[in-house]
Scaffold this active site. Structure first.
Site, PDB file in Angstrom:
ATOM      1  N   HIS A  11       0.830  -1.210   0.000  1.00  0.00           N
ATOM      2  CA  HIS A  11       0.000   0.000   0.000  1.00  0.00           C
ATOM      3  C   HIS A  11       0.862   1.257   0.000  1.00  0.00           C
ATOM      4  O   HIS A  11       0.362   2.348   0.267  1.00  0.00           O
ATOM      5  CB  HIS A  11      -0.952   0.013   1.200  1.00  0.00           C
ATOM      6  CG  HIS A  11      -1.697  -1.275   1.379  1.00  0.00           C
ATOM      7  ND1 HIS A  11      -1.242  -2.295   2.199  1.00  0.00           N
ATOM      8  CD2 HIS A  11      -2.832  -1.728   0.806  1.00  0.00           C
ATOM      9  CE1 HIS A  11      -2.077  -3.323   2.138  1.00  0.00           C
ATOM     10  NE2 HIS A  11      -3.040  -3.017   1.301  1.00  0.00           N
TER      11      HIS A  11
HETATM   12 FE1  FES Z   1       0.129  -1.960   3.713  1.00  0.00          FE
HETATM   13 FE2  FES Z   1       2.741  -2.395   4.045  1.00  0.00          FE
HETATM   14  S1  FES Z   1       1.798  -0.637   3.299  1.00  0.00           S
HETATM   15  S2  FES Z   1       1.116  -3.769   4.414  1.00  0.00           S
END
Ligand code: FES
Length: 190
Positions: free
Chosen positions: A155
């Site tokens: 993410h």
């Molecule tokens: Fe979501 Fe690492 S940014 S698990």
């Protein structure tokens, strides 16, 4: 597992797993290898592992397994150390050192995340504090994110050269596991 030859002066990536005593052999300077991704139950239960850091050159990183978790170990360059030390606490989303050997109130200074006199060695639990992915930044050619440390592509969390979250959804700095130097070049984790 495939064994690939790599230039010895580049960052190496090594995953070792398993035994109570783990010596990262001189082979790391010749070629990186992936020994085993998933330790067996016996290895996962081990309380501690010892790692010989002597083959890990400046700028190189290795990953070892401890209690079923990937542990990132990087031999930081002077530039990486300086960048980590010069970062203002006010620039850090998470102000806690997240060092298992320090109280949670300890500030996230680089000096609270490394060992005195051994500031080149960064030792981290390699699990993103957002939803648990394993960040990139250990392997040759990996993205290290906008802050030169580690990058979680799940993410988009960016960690700096001290493993502190700088950008993205991860709420906390990468955890520093309990470890100590048992000799000049050997650490014991756990
Ligand atoms: Fe979501 Fe690492 S940014 S698990």
């Amino acid at each position: 597992m495939a064994i690939e030859a790599e230039e010895p002066n580049r960052r190496d990536f090594l995953i070792v797993a398993g035994n109570a005593f783990i010596a990262v052999g001189a082979a790391v300077t010749l070629w990186p290898f992936v020994a085993q991704m998933n330790p067996d139950a016996g290895a996962q239960a081990l309380a501690s592992v010892e790692i010989d850091l002597s083959p890990v050159q400046q700028g190189q990183a290795i990953t070892v397994m401890w209690r079923g978790k990937p542990i990132f170990i990087r031999n930081r360059t002077p530039e990486e150390i300086k960048e980590a030390e010069d970062t203002s606490l006010s620039d850090l989303p998470d102000g806690s050192a997240r060092n298992d050997l320090l109280p949670e109130s300890a500030p996230a200074l680089d000096s609270n995340r490394v060992k005195e006199g051994k500031t080149n060695w960064m030792v981290l639990v390699g699990i993103c504090t957002h939803l648990g992915c394993i960040p990139k930044g250990q392997a040759i050619g990996d993205s290290k994110g906008d802050y030169g440390g580690w990058f979680c592509p799940c993410h988009g969390s960016h960690y700096d050269t001290s493993g502190r979250i700088r950008k993205g959804p991860a709420p906390r700095n990468l955890e520093v596991p309990p470890y100590e130097f048992v000799s000049d070049t050997k650490i014991k984790i756990g």
